[in-house]
Design a protein around this motif. Structure first.
Motif, short mmCIF file in Angstrom:
data_model
loop_
_atom_site.label_atom_id
_atom_site.label_comp_id
_atom_site.label_asym_id
_atom_site.label_seq_id
_atom_site.Cartn_x
_atom_site.Cartn_y
_atom_site.Cartn_z
N VAL A 231 0.82 -1.22 0.00
CA VAL A 231 0.00 0.00 0.00
C VAL A 231 0.85 1.26 0.00
CG1 VAL A 231 -1.84 1.26 1.18
CG2 VAL A 231 -1.85 -1.25 1.16
N SER A 232 1.95 1.28 0.77
CA SER A 232 2.77 2.48 0.87
C SER A 232 3.35 2.90 -0.48
CB SER A 232 3.91 2.26 1.87
OG SER A 232 4.81 1.25 1.41
N LYS A 233 3.47 1.95 -1.40
CA LYS A 233 4.03 2.26 -2.72
C LYS A 233 3.00 2.90 -3.66
CE LYS A 233 7.44 -1.49 -2.49
NZ LYS A 233 7.25 -1.73 -1.05
N THR A 234 1.76 3.01 -3.20
CA THR A 234 0.70 3.53 -4.06
C THR A 234 0.16 4.88 -3.62
OG1 THR A 234 -1.16 2.56 -2.81
CG2 THR A 234 -0.03 1.14 -4.41
N VAL A 235 0.66 5.42 -2.51
CA VAL A 235 -0.02 6.58 -1.91
C VAL A 235 0.52 7.93 -2.38
CG1 VAL A 235 -0.72 5.29 0.12
CG2 VAL A 235 1.46 6.51 0.14
N ILE A 236 1.69 7.97 -2.98
CA ILE A 236 2.26 9.23 -3.47
C ILE A 236 2.15 9.25 -4.99
CG2 ILE A 236 4.26 10.74 -3.55
CD1 ILE A 236 3.12 10.34 -0.76
N GLY A 237 1.44 10.25 -5.50
CA GLY A 237 1.26 10.35 -6.95
C GLY A 237 2.28 11.24 -7.62
N LYS A 238 2.13 11.41 -8.92
CA LYS A 238 3.01 12.30 -9.66
C LYS A 238 2.73 13.75 -9.26
CE LYS A 238 3.38 9.29 -13.70
NZ LYS A 238 3.15 9.14 -15.18
N PRO A 239 3.75 14.60 -9.27
CA PRO A 239 3.56 15.98 -8.80
C PRO A 239 2.61 16.77 -9.72
CG PRO A 239 5.70 15.72 -9.82
CD PRO A 239 5.13 14.35 -9.69
N TYR A 240 1.77 17.61 -9.07
CA TYR A 240 0.97 18.56 -9.84
C TYR A 240 1.87 19.62 -10.44
CZ TYR A 240 -3.02 16.54 -7.39
OH TYR A 240 -3.97 15.68 -6.88
N ALA A 241 2.93 19.94 -9.69
CA ALA A 241 3.89 20.93 -10.15
C ALA A 241 5.19 20.69 -9.41
CB ALA A 241 3.38 22.35 -9.88
N SER A 242 6.30 21.15 -9.99
CA SER A 242 7.59 21.02 -9.34
C SER A 242 8.46 22.17 -9.78
CB SER A 242 8.24 19.67 -9.69
OG SER A 242 8.42 19.56 -11.10
N GLY A 243 9.56 22.37 -9.09
CA GLY A 243 10.45 23.49 -9.41
C GLY A 243 11.87 23.14 -9.07
N GLY A 244 12.73 24.11 -9.15
CA GLY A 244 14.14 23.90 -8.87
C GLY A 244 14.99 24.46 -9.99
N ALA A 245 16.20 23.96 -10.09
CA ALA A 245 17.13 24.50 -11.07
C ALA A 245 16.63 24.35 -12.49
CB ALA A 245 18.50 23.81 -10.92
N SER A 246 15.87 23.31 -12.75
CA SER A 246 15.39 23.09 -14.11
C SER A 246 14.11 23.86 -14.40
CB SER A 246 15.12 21.59 -14.32
OG SER A 246 14.14 21.13 -13.40
N GLY A 247 13.62 24.59 -13.37
CA GLY A 247 12.41 25.39 -13.58
C GLY A 247 11.16 24.64 -13.22
N MET A 248 10.12 25.38 -12.91
CA MET A 248 8.86 24.80 -12.50
C MET A 248 8.15 24.17 -13.69
SD MET A 248 5.71 26.72 -10.64
CE MET A 248 4.04 26.23 -10.99
N VAL A 249 7.52 22.99 -13.43
CA VAL A 249 6.71 22.32 -14.45
C VAL A 249 5.29 22.23 -13.92
CG1 VAL A 249 6.37 20.23 -15.80
CG2 VAL A 249 8.69 21.01 -15.25
N THR A 250 4.35 22.89 -14.54
CA THR A 250 2.97 22.86 -14.08
C THR A 250 2.24 21.61 -14.55
OG1 THR A 250 2.07 23.99 -16.00
CG2 THR A 250 2.93 25.37 -14.21
#
Length: 272
Positions: free
Chosen positions: A246-265
């Motif tokens: 179950v623990s491997k299923t509870v975190i989904g893909k990010p809605y958005a992310s950021g950092g050195a490569s820039g934010m991805v919406t």
């Protein structure tokens, strides 16, 4: 039809597999292994520190030639000790099974095993257990787990009455509380499966006990065996599923992310 049971290792855990149905369920000891054991970290650190101090000149010479090798040697102290103790425990369990089944065992054995054999023979002489089953698999269809128990015995209780006891042999330094979880799991299972795959319902069990046997002494101790203890095991059974699945299923893909490569919406991600 008889269906044999085998075991496999997956992700550091043992699973029991029904040869006919291919059903796979976790082993009792792997489920009990879900208990937190913070003391192991300090024990392992102590083992490493003691090895370093006790073999300082050797470690220093090794480090001068091969620093990484010296590091590996020290950090493997606890693992090597555990492997050594596991080997002794395995050999002792094999010896105990032969003795309680009445098989021939030489009176003189390897010095590592001799005291264990002498103490087990003393246990047999003083307790006079009647062996019902040994090294069979306890399987739970209801809760999906299985495990191999050491023995099912008939012994006299404190009142001199014969009772059926699920028993376990322990060769560790001490007897630890989690043995009660292990015994409850076996005793509250649905059925027994012998090495040939023959099944029968779990018989009525009156009590549980552990034979704590070392090179120096032995002690046959009662272990609490009731629904409450079994309930705690079932909690760990759920924790096992959480940890492994179950623990491997509870975190989904990010809605958005950021950092050195820039934010991805999320809009940008969906457009890819």
């Amino acid at each position: 039809m008889a269906s044999k049971v085998s075991t496999i290792q997956r992700g550091g855990s043992r699973f029991y597999v029904n040869a006919e149905t291919k059903e796979k369920v976790p082993g009792v000891t792997s489920v009990v292994g879900m208990l937190p054991k913070p003391f192991l970290q300090f024990w392992a650190s102590k083992m490493t520190a003691e090895l370093a101090v006790d073999s300082l000149p050797f470690v220093q010479q090794m480090a001068e030639r091969d620093r990484d090798g010296a590091v590996d040697y020290l950090k493997g102290a606890a693992r090597r000790y555990t492997k050594l103790r596991a080997g002794i425990g395995s050999d002792a369990h094999d010896l105990f099974e032969r003795l309680i089944r009445g098989e021939y065992v030489p009176r003189r054995l390897h010095p590592d095993m001799q005291p264990y054999a002498d103490n087990f023979r003393d246990f047999l002489d003083k307790v006079q257990p009647e062996l019902l089953r040994a090294e069979d698999v306890a399987w739970s269809d209801t809760h999906k787990y299985a495990g191999s128990f050491d023995a099912l015995l008939r012994v006299k209780d404190e009142n001199g009455e014969m009772v059926t006891v699920i028993a376990d042999w322990k060769t560790s330094k001490a007897t630890y509380p989690d043995v009660a979880l292990q015994m409850a799991a076996y005793g509250f299972a649905d059925k027994l499966i012998d090495p040939e795959g023959n099944e029968e319902p779990m018989p009525h069990i009156d009590a549980a006990a552990v034979l704590h046997i070392t090179a120096d002494q032995w002690s046959f101790k009662p272990v609490r065996f009731d629904v409450e203890v079994f309930g705690h095991f079932l909690t760990l059974r759920k924790t096992f599923d959480w940890d492994r699945e179950v623990s491997k299923t509870v975190i989904g893909k990010p809605y958005a992310s950021g950092g050195a490569s820039g934010m991805v919406t999320g809009t940008q991600r969906r457009g890819r």
